[in-house]
Design a protein around this motif. Sequence first.
Motif, PDB file in Angstrom:
ATOM      1  N   TYR A 243       1.213  -2.927   3.837  1.00  0.00           N
ATOM      2  CA  TYR A 243       0.282  -3.019   2.716  1.00  0.00           C
ATOM      3  C   TYR A 243      -1.050  -3.552   3.203  1.00  0.00           C
ATOM      4  N   TYR A 244      -2.084  -3.295   2.423  1.00  0.00           N
ATOM      5  CA  TYR A 244      -3.422  -3.772   2.751  1.00  0.00           C
ATOM      6  C   TYR A 244      -3.787  -4.862   1.750  1.00  0.00           C
ATOM      7  N   ILE A 245      -3.756  -6.111   2.219  1.00  0.00           N
ATOM      8  CA  ILE A 245      -4.029  -7.266   1.364  1.00  0.00           C
ATOM      9  C   ILE A 245      -5.002  -8.183   2.095  1.00  0.00           C
ATOM     10  N   ARG A 246      -5.985  -8.678   1.387  1.00  0.00           N
ATOM     11  CA  ARG A 246      -7.019  -9.554   1.971  1.00  0.00           C
ATOM     12  C   ARG A 246      -7.653  -8.909   3.206  1.00  0.00           C
TER      13      ARG A 246
ATOM     14  N   LEU B 130       1.374 -14.964  -0.705  1.00  0.00           N
ATOM     15  CA  LEU B 130       0.593 -14.252  -1.711  1.00  0.00           C
ATOM     16  C   LEU B 130       0.311 -15.142  -2.906  1.00  0.00           C
TER      17      LEU B 130
ATOM     18  N   GLU C 133      -2.112 -11.477  -6.521  1.00  0.00           N
ATOM     19  CA  GLU C 133      -1.816 -10.502  -5.461  1.00  0.00           C
ATOM     20  C   GLU C 133      -0.409  -9.935  -5.614  1.00  0.00           C
ATOM     21  N   TRP C 134       0.539 -10.807  -5.916  1.00  0.00           N
ATOM     22  CA  TRP C 134       1.933 -10.381  -6.059  1.00  0.00           C
ATOM     23  C   TRP C 134       2.089  -9.437  -7.246  1.00  0.00           C
TER      24      TRP C 134
ATOM     25  N   THR D 107      -0.240  -7.601  -8.661  1.00  0.00           N
ATOM     26  CA  THR D 107      -0.946  -6.361  -8.349  1.00  0.00           C
ATOM     27  C   THR D 107      -0.108  -5.473  -7.440  1.00  0.00           C
ATOM     28  N   LEU D 108       0.501  -6.064  -6.426  1.00  0.00           N
ATOM     29  CA  LEU D 108       1.331  -5.298  -5.500  1.00  0.00           C
ATOM     30  C   LEU D 108       2.524  -4.676  -6.222  1.00  0.00           C
TER      31      LEU D 108
END
Length: 132
Positions: free
Chosen positions: A17-20, A60, A64-65, A67-68
């Motif tokens: 995944y693409y996070i931050r 997270l 963020e969680w 949203t994912l």
Amino acid sequence: MSEKLIIPDEVVISKIYYIREQKVMLDSDLAELYNVETRVLNQQVKRNSDRFPEDFMFQLSDIEWETLKLQNESSSWGGRRILPYVFTEHGVLMLSSALNSKKAIAVNIQIMRIFTKLRTMLTDNLSLKLDI
């Protein structure tokens, strides 16, 4: 290596995944690939916390969680009592030393090769765009 590991690359890629602004993998996904419980993976990380600075692993946020989960429409991630940890490419690499098993090492080699392929594809794509 005598143990031949067959995890389709597509399965591993689907867990990145693409996070931050970073490519990361969830603790639960890594635990599944390593064939260990998420709890066990996180215990080993805590026992080796000096190997996992914040640029290797982070937890997270609630937003963020959520949203994912919404992006992936997955109910299989429900029931967690704590927010998940995610591991960057370097964090995944460090996991092979914390989870010292043949399977963890083999899975890590495969994941590192996939991260390298993704980086190469992005670089080639950017190079092509610049040429155009």
